[in-house]
Design a protein around this motif. Structure first.
Motif, PDB file in Angstrom:
ATOM      1  N   GLU A 414       3.042 -50.962 100.607  1.00  0.00           N
ATOM      2  CA  GLU A 414       4.146 -51.630 100.378  1.00  0.00           C
ATOM      3  C   GLU A 414       4.866 -52.114 101.532  1.00  0.00           C
ATOM      4  O   GLU A 414       4.852 -51.473 102.413  1.00  0.00           O
ATOM      5  CB  GLU A 414       5.012 -50.779  99.342  1.00  0.00           C
ATOM      6  N   ARG A 415       5.286 -53.121 101.496  1.00  0.00           N
ATOM      7  CA  ARG A 415       6.014 -53.844 102.765  1.00  0.00           C
ATOM      8  C   ARG A 415       7.363 -54.248 102.482  1.00  0.00           C
ATOM      9  O   ARG A 415       7.522 -54.889 101.491  1.00  0.00           O
ATOM     10  CB  ARG A 415       5.116 -54.788 103.568  1.00  0.00           C
ATOM     11  N   ARG A 416       8.441 -53.530 103.247  1.00  0.00           N
ATOM     12  CA  ARG A 416       9.848 -54.039 102.704  1.00  0.00           C
ATOM     13  C   ARG A 416      10.684 -54.119 103.984  1.00  0.00           C
ATOM     14  O   ARG A 416      10.167 -53.660 105.049  1.00  0.00           O
ATOM     15  CB  ARG A 416      10.441 -52.585 102.148  1.00  0.00           C
ATOM     16  N   MET A 417      11.679 -54.814 103.844  1.00  0.00           N
ATOM     17  CA  MET A 417      12.756 -54.963 104.835  1.00  0.00           C
ATOM     18  C   MET A 417      13.863 -54.515 104.746  1.00  0.00           C
ATOM     19  O   MET A 417      14.363 -54.666 103.370  1.00  0.00           O
ATOM     20  CB  MET A 417      12.858 -56.360 105.189  1.00  0.00           C
ATOM     21  N   GLY A 418      14.532 -53.721 105.620  1.00  0.00           N
ATOM     22  CA  GLY A 418      15.682 -52.949 105.427  1.00  0.00           C
ATOM     23  C   GLY A 418      16.934 -54.077 105.285  1.00  0.00           C
ATOM     24  O   GLY A 418      16.925 -54.893 105.947  1.00  0.00           O
ATOM     25  N   VAL A 419      17.766 -53.820 104.592  1.00  0.00           N
ATOM     26  CA  VAL A 419      19.175 -54.604 104.612  1.00  0.00           C
ATOM     27  C   VAL A 419      20.299 -53.756 104.176  1.00  0.00           C
ATOM     28  O   VAL A 419      20.379 -52.710 103.702  1.00  0.00           O
ATOM     29  CB  VAL A 419      19.120 -55.663 103.333  1.00  0.00           C
ATOM     30  N   TRP A 420      21.408 -54.063 105.034  1.00  0.00           N
ATOM     31  CA  TRP A 420      22.722 -53.581 104.842  1.00  0.00           C
ATOM     32  C   TRP A 420      23.656 -54.420 103.690  1.00  0.00           C
ATOM     33  O   TRP A 420      23.432 -55.593 103.929  1.00  0.00           O
ATOM     34  CB  TRP A 420      23.497 -53.557 106.171  1.00  0.00           C
ATOM     35  N   MET A 421      23.979 -53.962 102.869  1.00  0.00           N
ATOM     36  CA  MET A 421      24.683 -54.437 101.784  1.00  0.00           C
ATOM     37  C   MET A 421      26.201 -54.293 101.801  1.00  0.00           C
ATOM     38  O   MET A 421      26.650 -53.048 101.857  1.00  0.00           O
ATOM     39  CB  MET A 421      24.115 -54.100 100.393  1.00  0.00           C
ATOM     40  N   GLN A 422      27.057 -55.284 101.562  1.00  0.00           N
ATOM     41  CA  GLN A 422      28.501 -55.032 101.338  1.00  0.00           C
ATOM     42  C   GLN A 422      28.956 -55.952 100.401  1.00  0.00           C
ATOM     43  O   GLN A 422      29.009 -57.241 100.323  1.00  0.00           O
ATOM     44  CB  GLN A 422      29.092 -55.418 102.816  1.00  0.00           C
ATOM     45  N   LEU A 423      29.766 -55.257  99.434  1.00  0.00           N
ATOM     46  CA  LEU A 423      30.640 -55.876  98.579  1.00  0.00           C
ATOM     47  C   LEU A 423      31.949 -55.889  98.935  1.00  0.00           C
ATOM     48  O   LEU A 423      32.762 -54.699  99.132  1.00  0.00           O
ATOM     49  CB  LEU A 423      30.421 -55.155  97.076  1.00  0.00           C
ATOM     50  N   ALA A 424      32.739 -56.980  98.770  1.00  0.00           N
ATOM     51  CA  ALA A 424      33.959 -57.013  99.244  1.00  0.00           C
ATOM     52  C   ALA A 424      34.714 -58.287  98.282  1.00  0.00           C
ATOM     53  O   ALA A 424      34.108 -58.766  97.369  1.00  0.00           O
ATOM     54  CB  ALA A 424      34.109 -57.870 100.465  1.00  0.00           C
ATOM     55  N   GLU A 425      36.108 -57.969  97.922  1.00  0.00           N
ATOM     56  CA  GLU A 425      36.841 -58.797  97.198  1.00  0.00           C
ATOM     57  C   GLU A 425      36.931 -60.181  97.902  1.00  0.00           C
ATOM     58  O   GLU A 425      37.002 -60.511  99.179  1.00  0.00           O
ATOM     59  CB  GLU A 425      38.206 -58.388  97.149  1.00  0.00           C
ATOM     60  N   SER A 426      36.917 -61.258  97.131  1.00  0.00           N
ATOM     61  CA  SER A 426      37.207 -62.614  97.577  1.00  0.00           C
ATOM     62  C   SER A 426      38.090 -63.322  96.690  1.00  0.00           C
ATOM     63  O   SER A 426      38.690 -62.808  95.927  1.00  0.00           O
ATOM     64  CB  SER A 426      35.735 -63.608  97.357  1.00  0.00           C
ATOM     65  N   ALA A 427      38.828 -64.616  97.253  1.00  0.00           N
ATOM     66  CA  ALA A 427      39.733 -65.384  96.468  1.00  0.00           C
ATOM     67  C   ALA A 427      39.407 -65.171  95.066  1.00  0.00           C
ATOM     68  O   ALA A 427      40.457 -65.071  94.266  1.00  0.00           O
ATOM     69  CB  ALA A 427      39.928 -66.715  97.123  1.00  0.00           C
ATOM     70  N   ASP A 428      38.282 -65.667  94.677  1.00  0.00           N
ATOM     71  CA  ASP A 428      38.049 -65.572  93.249  1.00  0.00           C
ATOM     72  C   ASP A 428      37.545 -64.231  92.444  1.00  0.00           C
ATOM     73  O   ASP A 428      37.372 -64.585  91.317  1.00  0.00           O
ATOM     74  CB  ASP A 428      37.025 -67.067  93.037  1.00  0.00           C
ATOM     75  N   GLY A 429      37.176 -63.352  93.152  1.00  0.00           N
ATOM     76  CA  GLY A 429      36.695 -62.349  92.672  1.00  0.00           C
ATOM     77  C   GLY A 429      35.830 -61.529  93.661  1.00  0.00           C
ATOM     78  O   GLY A 429      36.571 -60.635  94.236  1.00  0.00           O
ATOM     79  N   LEU A 430      34.502 -61.384  93.728  1.00  0.00           N
ATOM     80  CA  LEU A 430      33.706 -60.677  94.643  1.00  0.00           C
ATOM     81  C   LEU A 430      32.669 -61.452  95.350  1.00  0.00           C
ATOM     82  O   LEU A 430      32.495 -62.421  94.972  1.00  0.00           O
ATOM     83  CB  LEU A 430      32.984 -59.586  94.010  1.00  0.00           C
ATOM     84  N   GLN A 431      32.456 -60.966  96.555  1.00  0.00           N
ATOM     85  CA  GLN A 431      31.380 -61.480  97.409  1.00  0.00           C
ATOM     86  C   GLN A 431      30.471 -60.325  98.066  1.00  0.00           C
ATOM     87  O   GLN A 431      30.818 -59.403  98.320  1.00  0.00           O
ATOM     88  CB  GLN A 431      31.884 -62.066  98.750  1.00  0.00           C
ATOM     89  N   LEU A 432      29.050 -60.626  97.652  1.00  0.00           N
ATOM     90  CA  LEU A 432      28.070 -59.702  98.189  1.00  0.00           C
ATOM     91  C   LEU A 432      27.453 -60.071  99.462  1.00  0.00           C
ATOM     92  O   LEU A 432      27.065 -61.454  99.283  1.00  0.00           O
ATOM     93  CB  LEU A 432      27.201 -59.132  97.103  1.00  0.00           C
ATOM     94  N   THR A 433      27.245 -59.473 100.438  1.00  0.00           N
ATOM     95  CA  THR A 433      26.786 -60.057 101.574  1.00  0.00           C
ATOM     96  C   THR A 433      25.628 -58.990 102.158  1.00  0.00           C
ATOM     97  O   THR A 433      25.766 -57.875 102.298  1.00  0.00           O
ATOM     98  CB  THR A 433      27.763 -59.924 102.980  1.00  0.00           C
ATOM     99  N   LEU A 434      24.411 -59.733 102.281  1.00  0.00           N
ATOM    100  CA  LEU A 434      23.270 -58.889 102.616  1.00  0.00           C
ATOM    101  C   LEU A 434      22.731 -59.171 103.920  1.00  0.00           C
ATOM    102  O   LEU A 434      22.872 -60.522 104.374  1.00  0.00           O
ATOM    103  CB  LEU A 434      22.097 -59.160 101.804  1.00  0.00           C
TER     104      LEU A 434
END
Length: 656
Positions: A414-434
């Protein structure tokens, strides 16, 4: 300062094997297109190559296509069209031998020098760099100091130095073997070698005495540079090539995995080095080069000339010793294993040497463990009376382990790439950044009104767990941060959609972040070729190649051997391997040996296989051997596949 990138370059006979090479950690894959690929039965469609490119590019791995046969004049247009199709399919580079290609309308695709360009000297390497080749594979015969000398004269910012680290060894300098064409009309330089080097020969000296009988004196062991990787990095190698465009899936999986693990160790030790592609590979097996077909291993000339580079007894796979024969009956054979823990299986391939040192295969139909530990009763597929010299005390090797074969038939990496994930509030609801390990980012928004969770204490952990389920994507979470000022409840279906959108955005960012490899600009005015005369050894087979060398200052240009203008005895193979040395008949070896000194001369030897006779001549100053012969009448009389339009007459030799 940017780290130096190391590239693990794996072969692929087919699209499927190419995919598994990427999965098992290849930074780049080389594969044949539908034609002109120097391996006559390893062709692939442009459509399949386009799919392979798409898959590889997700990891920022590269795909190189071989366009490395020498071409007739009437083939140049087909090669040109194919080059454009491959460029449009997203291929990263073409691997070429024929310099005529540099004189036609190629797309702006990067060009790499094929092994057949025979790069042994700093002058040749520098010339090919200045002619516009961005990656050059050095001759397999070079030593570490010779590799370093080449690195010292080229611009390593512009040109990547590549070297073969594993696989079958061609005994000739690549591109310098014409035996196949001379004897059969099948040209190695056009991808159709008949492998005369793997045949058994009788070797006679100048007085007609037989000094070796039925020995495969031109057959080399297989290349394995596992122990030399750090030294090769220090000498300037940046692309490490595994041989094997004819090899099967299991070989590519295993050998790619083997070198991936070794390189990951090197990268861990040396932060100034980095992998040229992204992702970490995990394996469900322990890689072991001994498990694949091999003729035993050598590191060839990298650490200097050695006596044991040849596989003279057999060109077959002798396997690994596992035990010895303890009993023979008319129905079965019993063997006692060296290690009592060794297990044998139905379908295993065993072998042993008969009294003539001929390797005899013994395929097992049924294997039964006996009460005594380490003793196995084996029922062969073939009748027992056919096994010559099979008797008590004979050593037995295994060259196919069915349990290993089955392991590699299944999914094995298996080959995978590591990611950092951040969930934050935004003006309309939520934003997820990878954010991935290479610094690419992808974000997605979810328009949603805040809802309080039933259990505020567990809300954050639930969100983290749900977001971290990256499943069958290319990514795995390194860390999931929920940076919310208050606890949230998010319906699972909406959270899944947000995660999918963020993953897609990251994939898109990665695609945009992969830039096409630039085509090198040739030096102006054109660099002078290191010599002003070219013989048939330069493999000039079309008018454009002739124009190329003339433009670079060459005055006299002979046609390639395949043009069939060399009718007399010539060198049909030039090799660093020396039969005299391997048989302990080298004058240099005899120096200082009392009673022998001065009596051993490098006189010619003769190789005989049936009606075929070849002469071995020894050029002791550069320490090289020439296999000399002439083209057969039957080859000259055969109707050529297409009329050659090289020279109507021999070129006029000018003053130089």
């Amino acid at each position: 300062m940017q780290p130096h990138q190391l590239e693990l370059l794996a072969p692929a006979r087919t699209f499927d094997i190419g995919i598994e090479a990427i999965n098992h950690g290849a930074d780049a894959v080389y594969i044949g297109g539908p034609s002109f690929g120097a391996r006559s039965t390893a062709d692939n469609t442009v459509q399949d190559i386009a799919k392979l490119v798409q898959y590889a590019h997700r990891f920022h791995s590269r795909i190189f296509v071989t366009l490395n046969t020498i071409l007739r004049d009437d083939e140049l247009e087909g090669a040109r069209k194919l080059a454009w199709q491959l460029y449009d399919a997203g291929v990263d580079a073409l691997i070429v031998q024929d310099m005529g290609l540099l004189e036609i309308d190629l797309p702006p695709i990067q060009l790499h020098a094929s092994t057949q360009t025979d790069i042994r000297t700093p002058e040749k390497a520098r010339f090919l760099q200045d002619a516009g080749l961005s990656q050059i594979v050095l001759a397999r015969e070079l030593t570490l100091p010779q590799i370093s000398a080449i690195r010292d004269v080229i611009d390593t910012e512009r040109t990547v130095i590549e070297f073969f680290v594993h696989g079958a060894l061609c005994v000739a300098y690549s591109g310098q073997c014409f035996i196949s064409h001379a004897h059969t009309g099948r040209s190695a330089n056009r991808g159709d070698c008949s492998q005369a080097c793997r045949l058994p020969y009788e070797v006679k000296d100048a007085q007609g005495r037989i000094i070796a009988h039925d020995k495969h004196v031109l057959s080399m062991k297989d290349n394995n540079q596992s122990e030399n990787l750090r030294a090769l990095v220090d000498a300037g190698i940046r692309s490490f090539k595994i041989e094997g465009r004819y090899k099967d899936m299991a070989y590519v999986k295993n050998i790619t995995a083997h070198y991936r693990k070794l390189f990951d160790e090197v990268l861990h030790e040396r932060p100034e080095l980095a992998s040229s592609s992204h992702g970490r590979t995990t394996f469900s097996f322990e890689p072991d080069p001994n498990q694949n077909f091999n003729r035993e291993f050598t590191d060839y000339f990298v650490q200097g000339r050695k006596e044991d580079i040849g596989a003279f007894d057999t060109p077959k796979n002798p396997g690994q010793p596992i035990g010895w024969v303890s009993k023979v009956t008319p129905e079965h054979v019993e063997i006692t294993t060296d290690d009592p823990a060794t297990e044998l299986h139905n379908g295993d391939g065993l072998c042993y040497y008969d009294l003539q040192k001929e390797l005899i295969g013994l395929q097992i139909n049924r294997a039964e463990a006996q009460k005594a530990q380490g003793v196995w009763r084996l029922f062969p597929k073939d009748p027992m009376d056919g096994f010559k010299d099979l008797r008590k005390g004979v050593q037995v090797n295994r060259n196919r382990d069915m349990s290993w074969v089955r392991t590699l038939d299944k999914k094995s990496a298996e080959r995978r790439m590591g990611v950092w994930m951040q969930l934050a509030e935004s003006a309309d609801g939520l934003q997820l950044t990878l954010t991935d390990e290479a610094g690419h980012t992808g974000s997605a928004e979810l328009a949603i009104a805040w809802q309080a969770p039933k259990d505020a204490a567990q809300a954050e952990d639930k969100l983290k767990t749900a977001l971290g389920k990256l499943g069958d994507t290319l990514f795995e979470p390194l860390d999931v941060q929920v940076a919310l000022p208050r606890p949230w409840f998010v319906p699972p279906s909406q959270l899944n959609a947000l995660r999918r959108d963020a993953v897609q955005a990251l994939e898109n960012a990665r695609t945009q972040g992969l830039h096409r490899l630039p085509r090198a600009v040739p030096a102006e005015p054109p660099a002078q070729y290191p010599e002003d005369t070219l013989t048939y050894l330069a493999n000039v087979f079309n008018q454009k190649a002739r124009d190329f060398y003339a433009k670079h200052g060459v005055k006299v240009i002979d046609a390639a051997y395949e043009a069939q203008e060399e009718l007399g005895e010539v060198s049909l193979m030039i090799t660093k391997h020396c039969v005299r040395f391997s048989l302990s008949l080298c004058p240099k070896q005899a120096k200082g040996v009392t009673g022998v000194q001065g009596t051993v001369k490098a006189e010619p030897l003769q190789l005989i296989n049936g009606k075929e006779k070849l002469t071995l001549r020894f050029d002791c100053k550069p320490c090289e051997m020439h296999v000399v012969g002439k083209i057969k009448k039957s080859v000259l009389n055969a109707v050529p596949e297409s009329p050659l339009q090289f020279y109507k007459t021999r070129p006029v030799v000018g003053m130089h």
